[in-house]
Scaffold this active site. Structure first.
Site, PDB file in Angstrom:
ATOM      1  N   ALA A   1      45.059  42.813  46.742  1.00 52.23           N
ATOM      2  CA  ALA A   1      44.177  41.650  46.869  1.00 52.23           C
ATOM      3  C   ALA A   1      42.732  42.030  46.568  1.00 52.23           C
ATOM      4  O   ALA A   1      42.000  41.287  45.905  1.00 52.23           O
ATOM      5  CB  ALA A   1      44.297  41.057  48.264  1.00 52.23           C
ATOM      6  N   TYR A   2      42.313  43.185  47.045  1.00 53.05           N
ATOM      7  CA  TYR A   2      40.937  43.639  46.805  1.00 53.05           C
ATOM      8  C   TYR A   2      40.716  43.887  45.321  1.00 53.05           C
ATOM      9  O   TYR A   2      39.721  43.442  44.743  1.00 53.05           O
ATOM     10  CB  TYR A   2      40.676  44.910  47.610  1.00 53.05           C
ATOM     11  CG  TYR A   2      39.304  45.507  47.397  1.00 53.05           C
ATOM     12  CD1 TYR A   2      38.170  44.855  47.869  1.00 53.05           C
ATOM     13  CD2 TYR A   2      39.149  46.721  46.740  1.00 53.05           C
ATOM     14  CE1 TYR A   2      36.903  45.400  47.683  1.00 53.05           C
ATOM     15  CE2 TYR A   2      37.896  47.270  46.544  1.00 53.05           C
ATOM     16  CZ  TYR A   2      36.772  46.614  47.025  1.00 53.05           C
ATOM     17  OH  TYR A   2      35.525  47.165  46.826  1.00 53.05           O
ATOM     18  N   ALA A   3      41.656  44.602  44.685  1.00 57.71           N
ATOM     19  CA  ALA A   3      41.521  44.881  43.252  1.00 57.71           C
ATOM     20  C   ALA A   3      41.527  43.589  42.448  1.00 57.71           C
ATOM     21  O   ALA A   3      40.793  43.446  41.456  1.00 57.71           O
ATOM     22  CB  ALA A   3      42.642  45.804  42.787  1.00 57.71           C
TER      23      ALA A   3
END
Length: 245
Positions: free
Chosen positions: A153-155
């Site tokens: 999700a962060y990437a």
């Protein structure tokens, strides 16, 4: 081109970690620096005090980076104090680690709001306000290449920042403003170290050929390059990661 010999930088998330290192580094280059903070005024004041003690000029501004009204007011405050903005560095961000299968979607929404909407709002204000000869620097992550588990999700949120940055560079054609993204690798900041045991940190510190974690100062040097002499680098993602990817 700005006729004022003092260039002005606004650094979001400038109260700690990479943001503080960037603020201090740009101040050492002679820029007047606006240190933005979301909630930790004391840390932002510490950054300003450090810059001032070293002979620099700085102020604090606050506001939710995803709130267009708050960020418009922050840019207004910088322009009123320093007469303009030449460099905008958007280091503010948030990270929640989880496998995609089990990620709490509220955490996804929170990262989306800060990392994507926030970067968009700051970039939008920068596009309207940065003077000719200026620079906009957004932040991504080397995990977009490394594909570490639990970073999905962060990437994904940072991949969106890269895409937006590349488009903005082209939209500012003819204005002599560069727009780039810095993508750090594993860097010894509280955001990175939180929740990791010693063995994980040690393993990551050996992953790059230079066999150490990056430091906030390493990343700040990259930003200073893009914000200063690197006028022919535009619409790029610079991977500041010691060769890990």
């Amino acid at each position: 081109m700005n006729d004022n010999p003092t260039r002005v930088a606004l650094v979001t998330g400038g109260s700690g970690g990479i943001g503080r290192a960037v603020a201090e580094r740009l101040a050492s280059d002679g820029m007047a620096v606006a240190v933005h903070y979301g909630g930790n005024k004391a840390k932002a004041d510490e950054t300003v005090a450090a810059i001032t003690a070293a002979g620099g000029t700085a102020m604090t501004v606050s506001g939710d980076i995803a709130d267009e009204h708050a960020m418009s007011a922050a840019f207004d405050a910088v322009e009123q104090r320093f007469d303009g903005v030449d460099v905008v560095v958007n280091t503010a961000g948030t990270m929640v680690l989880s496998p995609i299968a089990t990620l709490d979607l509220d955490d996804l929404d929170r990262m989306h709001r800060t990392n994507i909407r926030g970067a968009f709002v700051v970039s939008q204000q920068a596009a309207r306000r940065v003077r000719g000869g200026g620079a906009v620097v957004n932040f991504s992550t080397s995990v977009t290449r490394l594909q570490f588990p639990a970073y999905g999700a962060y990437a994904a949120s940072k991949g969106a920042v890269e895409a937006m940055t590349m488009v903005l560079a082209r939209e500012l054609r003819g204005r002599d403003i560069t727009v780039n993204t810095v993508a750090p690798g594993p860097t010894a900041t509280p955001l990175f170290l939180e929740g990791k045991d010693e063995s994980t940190v040690t393993k990551l510190s050996k992953a790059a050929p230079l066999e150490r974690l990056g430091t906030p100062q390493d990343i700040a040097e990259t930003v200073a390059f893009l914000a200063g002499p690197a006028r022919w680098i535009n619409g790029q993602v610079l991977y500041a990661n010691g060769g890990i990817a």
